[in-house]
Motif scaffolding. Structure first.
Motif, PDB file in Angstrom:
ATOM      1  N   LEU A   1       0.867  -1.309   0.096  1.00 50.99           N
ATOM      2  CA  LEU A   1       0.039  -0.006  -0.113  1.00 50.99           C
ATOM      3  C   LEU A   1       1.008   1.244   0.015  1.00 50.99           C
ATOM      4  CD1 LEU A   1      -2.437  -1.012   2.669  1.00 50.99           C
ATOM      5  CD2 LEU A   1      -2.954  -1.215   0.325  1.00 50.99           C
ATOM      6  N   LEU A   2       0.536   2.192  -0.899  1.00 48.54           N
ATOM      7  CA  LEU A   2       1.166   3.294  -0.962  1.00 48.54           C
ATOM      8  C   LEU A   2       0.302   4.410  -0.856  1.00 48.54           C
ATOM      9  CD1 LEU A   2       3.663   2.630  -3.964  1.00 48.54           C
ATOM     10  CD2 LEU A   2       4.217   2.689  -1.573  1.00 48.54           C
ATOM     11  N   ARG A   3       0.690   5.523   0.030  1.00 49.33           N
ATOM     12  CA  ARG A   3      -0.197   6.784   0.103  1.00 49.33           C
ATOM     13  C   ARG A   3       0.833   7.908   0.139  1.00 49.33           C
ATOM     14  NH1 ARG A   3      -4.006   8.990   5.141  1.00 49.33           N
ATOM     15  NH2 ARG A   3      -4.627  10.420   3.616  1.00 49.33           N
ATOM     16  N   PRO A   4       1.094   8.419  -1.245  1.00 49.17           N
ATOM     17  CA  PRO A   4       2.094   9.406  -0.924  1.00 49.17           C
ATOM     18  C   PRO A   4       1.455  10.984  -0.673  1.00 49.17           C
ATOM     19  CG  PRO A   4       1.872   8.534  -3.435  1.00 49.17           C
ATOM     20  CD  PRO A   4       0.665   7.948  -2.434  1.00 49.17           C
ATOM     21  N   SER A   5       2.548  11.749  -0.023  1.00 46.32           N
ATOM     22  CA  SER A   5       2.048  12.643   0.478  1.00 46.32           C
ATOM     23  C   SER A   5       3.342  13.766   0.277  1.00 46.32           C
ATOM     24  CB  SER A   5       1.666  12.964   1.882  1.00 46.32           C
ATOM     25  OG  SER A   5       1.394  14.237   2.249  1.00 46.32           O
ATOM     26  N   ARG A   6       3.164  14.812  -0.766  1.00 44.46           N
ATOM     27  CA  ARG A   6       4.103  15.616  -0.659  1.00 44.46           C
ATOM     28  C   ARG A   6       4.377  16.730   0.451  1.00 44.46           C
ATOM     29  NH1 ARG A   6       6.139  14.717  -5.790  1.00 44.46           N
ATOM     30  NH2 ARG A   6       4.745  13.794  -7.372  1.00 44.46           N
ATOM     31  N   SER A   7       3.303  16.716   1.207  1.00 45.09           N
ATOM     32  CA  SER A   7       3.745  17.817   2.472  1.00 45.09           C
ATOM     33  C   SER A   7       4.503  17.259   3.740  1.00 45.09           C
ATOM     34  CB  SER A   7       2.119  17.986   2.866  1.00 45.09           C
ATOM     35  OG  SER A   7       1.339  16.702   3.656  1.00 45.09           O
ATOM     36  N   THR A   8       4.748  16.166   3.711  1.00 43.50           N
ATOM     37  CA  THR A   8       5.706  15.554   4.732  1.00 43.50           C
ATOM     38  C   THR A   8       6.695  14.699   4.288  1.00 43.50           C
ATOM     39  OG1 THR A   8       4.237  13.720   5.428  1.00 43.50           O
ATOM     40  CG2 THR A   8       4.002  15.799   6.444  1.00 43.50           C
ATOM     41  N   ALA A   9       7.812  14.583   4.829  1.00 46.86           N
ATOM     42  CA  ALA A   9       8.818  13.412   4.480  1.00 46.86           C
ATOM     43  C   ALA A   9       8.806  12.352   5.418  1.00 46.86           C
ATOM     44  CB  ALA A   9      10.311  14.189   4.515  1.00 46.86           C
ATOM     45  N   LEU A  10       8.021  11.610   5.327  1.00 47.39           N
ATOM     46  CA  LEU A  10       7.619  10.616   6.240  1.00 47.39           C
ATOM     47  C   LEU A  10       7.796   9.082   5.424  1.00 47.39           C
ATOM     48  CD1 LEU A  10       7.106   9.656   9.067  1.00 47.39           C
ATOM     49  CD2 LEU A  10       4.453  10.072   8.627  1.00 47.39           C
ATOM     50  N   VAL A  11       8.035   8.205   6.140  1.00 49.47           N
ATOM     51  CA  VAL A  11       8.084   6.905   5.542  1.00 49.47           C
ATOM     52  C   VAL A  11       7.608   5.789   6.696  1.00 49.47           C
ATOM     53  CG1 VAL A  11       9.295   4.733   4.298  1.00 49.47           C
ATOM     54  CG2 VAL A  11       9.896   7.178   3.537  1.00 49.47           C
ATOM     55  N   SER A  12       6.626   4.955   6.443  1.00 49.13           N
ATOM     56  CA  SER A  12       6.445   3.891   7.528  1.00 49.13           C
ATOM     57  C   SER A  12       6.369   2.630   6.491  1.00 49.13           C
ATOM     58  CB  SER A  12       4.896   3.939   7.991  1.00 49.13           C
ATOM     59  OG  SER A  12       4.694   3.303   8.702  1.00 49.13           O
ATOM     60  N   VAL A  13       7.049   1.634   7.211  1.00 49.83           N
ATOM     61  CA  VAL A  13       7.094   0.428   6.569  1.00 49.83           C
ATOM     62  C   VAL A  13       6.692  -0.665   7.616  1.00 49.83           C
ATOM     63  CG1 VAL A  13       8.750  -1.352   5.646  1.00 49.83           C
ATOM     64  CG2 VAL A  13       9.275   1.036   5.283  1.00 49.83           C
ATOM     65  N   ARG A  14       5.782  -1.375   7.323  1.00 53.06           N
ATOM     66  CA  ARG A  14       4.923  -2.559   7.790  1.00 53.06           C
ATOM     67  C   ARG A  14       5.060  -3.888   7.151  1.00 53.06           C
ATOM     68  NH1 ARG A  14       0.120   0.516  10.845  1.00 53.06           N
ATOM     69  NH2 ARG A  14       1.635   2.371  11.844  1.00 53.06           N
ATOM     70  N   ALA A  15       5.400  -4.917   7.663  1.00 55.84           N
ATOM     71  CA  ALA A  15       5.364  -6.011   7.147  1.00 55.84           C
ATOM     72  C   ALA A  15       4.615  -7.003   7.944  1.00 55.84           C
ATOM     73  CB  ALA A  15       6.790  -6.557   7.069  1.00 55.84           C
ATOM     74  N   ALA A  16       3.547  -8.062   7.706  1.00 61.07           N
ATOM     75  CA  ALA A  16       2.945  -8.745   8.149  1.00 61.07           C
ATOM     76  C   ALA A  16       3.198 -10.222   7.597  1.00 61.07           C
ATOM     77  CB  ALA A  16       1.549  -8.820   8.253  1.00 61.07           C
ATOM     78  N   PHE A  17       3.254 -11.174   8.192  1.00 61.96           N
ATOM     79  CA  PHE A  17       3.574 -12.649   7.981  1.00 61.96           C
ATOM     80  C   PHE A  17       2.745 -13.727   8.501  1.00 61.96           C
ATOM     81  CE2 PHE A  17       7.542 -10.242   8.450  1.00 61.96           C
ATOM     82  CZ  PHE A  17       8.111 -10.317   7.131  1.00 61.96           C
ATOM     83  N   LEU A  18       2.282 -14.543   7.851  1.00 70.45           N
ATOM     84  CA  LEU A  18       1.208 -15.565   8.125  1.00 70.45           C
ATOM     85  C   LEU A  18       2.050 -16.283   9.481  1.00 70.45           C
ATOM     86  CD1 LEU A  18      -0.103 -17.128   5.039  1.00 70.45           C
ATOM     87  CD2 LEU A  18      -1.281 -15.645   6.870  1.00 70.45           C
ATOM     88  N   GLY A  19       1.407 -16.662  10.456  1.00 70.27           N
ATOM     89  CA  GLY A  19       1.940 -17.295  11.559  1.00 70.27           C
ATOM     90  C   GLY A  19       0.999 -16.889  12.777  1.00 70.27           C
ATOM     91  N   GLY A  20       1.786 -16.473  13.806  1.00 68.23           N
ATOM     92  CA  GLY A  20       1.269 -16.209  15.046  1.00 68.23           C
ATOM     93  C   GLY A  20       0.605 -17.359  15.709  1.00 68.23           C
ATOM     94  N   SER A  21       0.076 -16.932  17.119  1.00 63.00           N
ATOM     95  CA  SER A  21       0.051 -18.202  18.159  1.00 63.00           C
ATOM     96  C   SER A  21      -0.999 -19.249  17.519  1.00 63.00           C
ATOM     97  CB  SER A  21      -0.737 -17.571  19.098  1.00 63.00           C
ATOM     98  OG  SER A  21      -2.125 -17.024  19.181  1.00 63.00           O
TER      99      SER A  21
ATOM    100  N   PRO B   1       2.980  -9.448  17.970  1.00 61.70           N
ATOM    101  CA  PRO B   1       2.650 -10.563  17.815  1.00 61.70           C
ATOM    102  C   PRO B   1       0.936 -10.843  17.690  1.00 61.70           C
ATOM    103  CG  PRO B   1       3.279 -10.112  20.256  1.00 61.70           C
ATOM    104  CD  PRO B   1       3.345  -9.066  19.330  1.00 61.70           C
ATOM    105  N   GLY B   2       0.380 -11.641  16.815  1.00 61.98           N
ATOM    106  CA  GLY B   2      -1.014 -11.792  16.775  1.00 61.98           C
ATOM    107  C   GLY B   2      -1.486 -13.028  16.742  1.00 61.98           C
ATOM    108  N   ARG B   3      -2.698 -13.385  16.810  1.00 60.13           N
ATOM    109  CA  ARG B   3      -3.257 -14.813  16.609  1.00 60.13           C
ATOM    110  C   ARG B   3      -2.885 -15.491  15.365  1.00 60.13           C
ATOM    111  NH1 ARG B   3      -6.505 -17.814  19.816  1.00 60.13           N
ATOM    112  NH2 ARG B   3      -8.167 -18.816  18.975  1.00 60.13           N
ATOM    113  N   HIS B   4      -2.993 -14.491  14.201  1.00 58.69           N
ATOM    114  CA  HIS B   4      -2.990 -15.074  12.984  1.00 58.69           C
ATOM    115  C   HIS B   4      -1.876 -14.788  12.054  1.00 58.69           C
ATOM    116  CE1 HIS B   4      -7.151 -16.879  13.208  1.00 58.69           C
ATOM    117  NE2 HIS B   4      -7.465 -15.863  13.990  1.00 58.69           N
ATOM    118  N   SER B   5      -1.099 -13.863  12.646  1.00 61.13           N
ATOM    119  CA  SER B   5       0.077 -13.241  12.111  1.00 61.13           C
ATOM    120  C   SER B   5       1.123 -12.538  12.868  1.00 61.13           C
ATOM    121  CB  SER B   5      -0.371 -12.206  10.942  1.00 61.13           C
ATOM    122  OG  SER B   5      -0.844 -11.242  11.631  1.00 61.13           O
ATOM    123  N   ILE B   6       2.149 -12.441  12.530  1.00 61.79           N
ATOM    124  CA  ILE B   6       3.327 -11.393  13.375  1.00 61.79           C
ATOM    125  C   ILE B   6       3.729 -10.257  12.361  1.00 61.79           C
ATOM    126  CG2 ILE B   6       5.295 -13.065  12.648  1.00 61.79           C
ATOM    127  CD1 ILE B   6       6.313 -12.149  15.597  1.00 61.79           C
ATOM    128  N   GLY B   7       3.674  -9.059  12.789  1.00 65.52           N
ATOM    129  CA  GLY B   7       4.125  -8.049  12.310  1.00 65.52           C
ATOM    130  C   GLY B   7       5.171  -7.288  12.607  1.00 65.52           C
TER     131      GLY B   7
END
Length: 76
Positions: free
Chosen positions: A2-22, A67-73
């Protein structure tokens, strides 16, 4: 991805989720997802926790594991 560009701020957020979890853990491995999440930025033999903290702090960022029930992020 998912990308949501915004020229008003110099901000980067990286998130990854993997199948797994408890729910994916075998009975003999219960708690492994939680352990991984708690130790994600806890340091290694090569880099201590304080070194990792200082490196990420110098970049004005943080590392988190969720940590999640169905994934880990991971997020940065």
């Amino acid at each position: 991805v998912l990308l949501r560009p915004s020229r008003s701020t110099a901000l980067v957020s990286v998130r990854a989720a993997f199948l797994g979890g408890s729910r994916a853990e075998l009975p003999k491995h219960q708690g492994l997802t939680e352990l991984f999440a708690r130790t994600w930025s806890g340091g290694t033999q090569a880099r201590k926790e304080a070194d990792i903290f200082e490196s990420t702090e110098a970049l004005a960022t943080s590392l988190n594991a969720v940590p999640g029930r169905h994934s880990i992020g991971l997020s940065m």
